[in-house]
Design a protein around this motif. Structure first.
Motif, PDB file in Angstrom:
ATOM      1  N   ARG A  95       0.471  -1.008  -0.024  1.00  0.00           N
ATOM      2  CA  ARG A  95       0.094  -0.262  -0.151  1.00  0.00           C
ATOM      3  C   ARG A  95       1.223   1.001  -0.177  1.00  0.00           C
ATOM      4  O   ARG A  95       1.293   1.107   0.541  1.00  0.00           O
ATOM      5  N   SER A 151       0.361   6.127  -0.732  1.00  0.00           N
ATOM      6  CA  SER A 151      -0.090   6.302  -1.648  1.00  0.00           C
ATOM      7  C   SER A 151      -0.424   7.044  -2.550  1.00  0.00           C
ATOM      8  O   SER A 151       0.748   7.368  -2.911  1.00  0.00           O
ATOM      9  N   ARG A 207      -1.349   9.165  -6.130  1.00  0.00           N
ATOM     10  CA  ARG A 207      -1.979   9.620  -6.328  1.00  0.00           C
ATOM     11  C   ARG A 207      -1.937  10.271  -7.960  1.00  0.00           C
ATOM     12  O   ARG A 207      -1.672  11.593  -8.618  1.00  0.00           O
ATOM     13  N   ASN A 213      -5.122  17.169  -5.247  1.00  0.00           N
ATOM     14  CA  ASN A 213      -5.436  16.252  -4.158  1.00  0.00           C
ATOM     15  C   ASN A 213      -7.439  16.342  -3.930  1.00  0.00           C
ATOM     16  O   ASN A 213      -8.176  15.690  -3.916  1.00  0.00           O
ATOM     17  N   PHE A 254      -4.853   8.726   1.025  1.00  0.00           N
ATOM     18  CA  PHE A 254      -6.025   9.407   2.378  1.00  0.00           C
ATOM     19  C   PHE A 254      -5.574  10.244   2.598  1.00  0.00           C
ATOM     20  O   PHE A 254      -4.432  11.011   1.699  1.00  0.00           O
ATOM     21  N   GLU A 260      -5.830  13.775   4.698  1.00  0.00           N
ATOM     22  CA  GLU A 260      -6.518  14.861   4.752  1.00  0.00           C
ATOM     23  C   GLU A 260      -7.032  16.417   4.738  1.00  0.00           C
ATOM     24  O   GLU A 260      -7.815  16.541   5.692  1.00  0.00           O
ATOM     25  N   SER A 311       8.164   6.882   0.657  1.00  0.00           N
ATOM     26  CA  SER A 311       8.222   6.304   1.966  1.00  0.00           C
ATOM     27  C   SER A 311       9.073   5.954   2.534  1.00  0.00           C
ATOM     28  O   SER A 311       8.998   5.305   2.175  1.00  0.00           O
ATOM     29  N   ARG A 341      10.523   4.775   6.297  1.00  0.00           N
ATOM     30  CA  ARG A 341      10.628   4.818   7.857  1.00  0.00           C
ATOM     31  C   ARG A 341      11.342   4.372   8.946  1.00  0.00           C
ATOM     32  O   ARG A 341      12.793   4.291   8.267  1.00  0.00           O
TER      33      ARG A 341
END
Ligand SMILES: Cc1cc2nc3c(=O)[nH]c(=O)nc-3n(C[C@H](O)[C@H](O)[C@H](O)COP(=O)(O)O)c2cc1C
Length: 240
Positions: free
Chosen positions: A28, A30, A32, A137, A183, A185, A226, A228
């Motif tokens: 998974r 994000s 875009r 977005n 997601f 926000e 990304s 971690r």
């Protein structure tokens, strides 16, 4: 075991034998940029049907979802168009991030933004292009469907955490079905407008949006990965 519960166990084994939870967690991302291929209502219902098995304190299940596609989704995009040249800011006492963010959070947030703009070839000084990308977005990055996660404003920090667990379940169930997500926000910056638009109850609030669709594998922005922190950076082990 009631019928509903047994269906739950059955479904796991029968339908999607190929992806483990670990694989879903690790694949998974994000997304875009999306293909025009629609996501059916049945698929979204199926995703939510699985995600509803998320745990919550006291089994309160403090989540509500609004799903949109087609004309309903267009109408939401239209709301965002009411902010020409600037971004909405209706998040009030619920800003996306704490003020004066501190490290390591500040650096992490900065890095993912810079990595994304670098991938897109948008320089640090190119504010208009950065704003344009941010504004994508509000087009759901062209995803053919979207969700809004809603919570009763009276809920406490525990229920917010449980909503988050549910949201992650939605993302993982979608991943398992080949449906990509992001997601969002940022939709919280329009929460008053969305509240009126969806005529949601007075005490409820839109926390977060989610773009849903099939990833465009060619889009440069979808090459973003990304990183971690390692386990040792955030966990302590007292084992002796
Ligand atoms: C609750 C939540 C809200 C987010 N909101 C946005 C958003 O509004 N726009 C966006 O482009 N990414 C948003 N993101 C994506 C994060 O930037 C992303 O999850 C993070 O950088 C890690 O990357 P990954 O999702 O690809 O693993 C959000 C993520 C979460 C969990």
């Amino acid at each position: 075991m009631d019928a509903d519960t047994s269906r739950r166990a059955f479904r796991q084994i029968e339908e999607h034998p190929s992806m483990t939870v670990t694989e879903a967690l690790q694949t998974r991302i994000s997304t875009r940029a999306f293909l025009p291929r629609p996501v059916s209502e049945a698929t979204i219902r199926d995703i939510l049907d699985v995600a509803r098995w998320s745990p919550s304190g006291g089994n309160m299940q403090p989540w509500k979802v609004i799903a949109v596609a087609g004309a309903a989704q267009q109408a939401v995009k239209g709301l965002a168009m009411n902010y020409p040249g600037m971004l909405p800011a209706e998040d009030g006492d619920r800003p996306m991030y704490p003020a004066n963010l501190w490290d390591p959070y500040r650096s992490r947030r900065y890095k993912i933004g810079e990595d994304m703009y670098a991938l897109l070839g948008i320089g640090r000084d190119n504010k208009p292009a950065r704003l344009r990308q941010l504004a994508r977005n509000f087009e759901f990055f062209d995803a053919p469907a979207a969700l809004f996660f809603v919570i009763d404003e009276r809920m406490g920090h525990g229920q917010w955490a449980h909503l988050g667990m549910f949201m992650q379940s939605v993302a993982l169930a979608a991943t398992e079905r080949g449906v990509a997500s992001c997601f969002q926000e940022i939709w919280g910056t329009m929460r008053m407008t969305l509240k009126q638009h969806f005529r949601i109850a007075d005490q409820d609030m839109v926390y977060c949006g989610m773009a849903l669709g099939y990833a465009d594998p060619e889009a440069p922005v979808n090459k973003l990965r990304s990183d971690r922190a390692s386990v040792d950076e955030f966990a302590r082990f007292h084992f002796d």
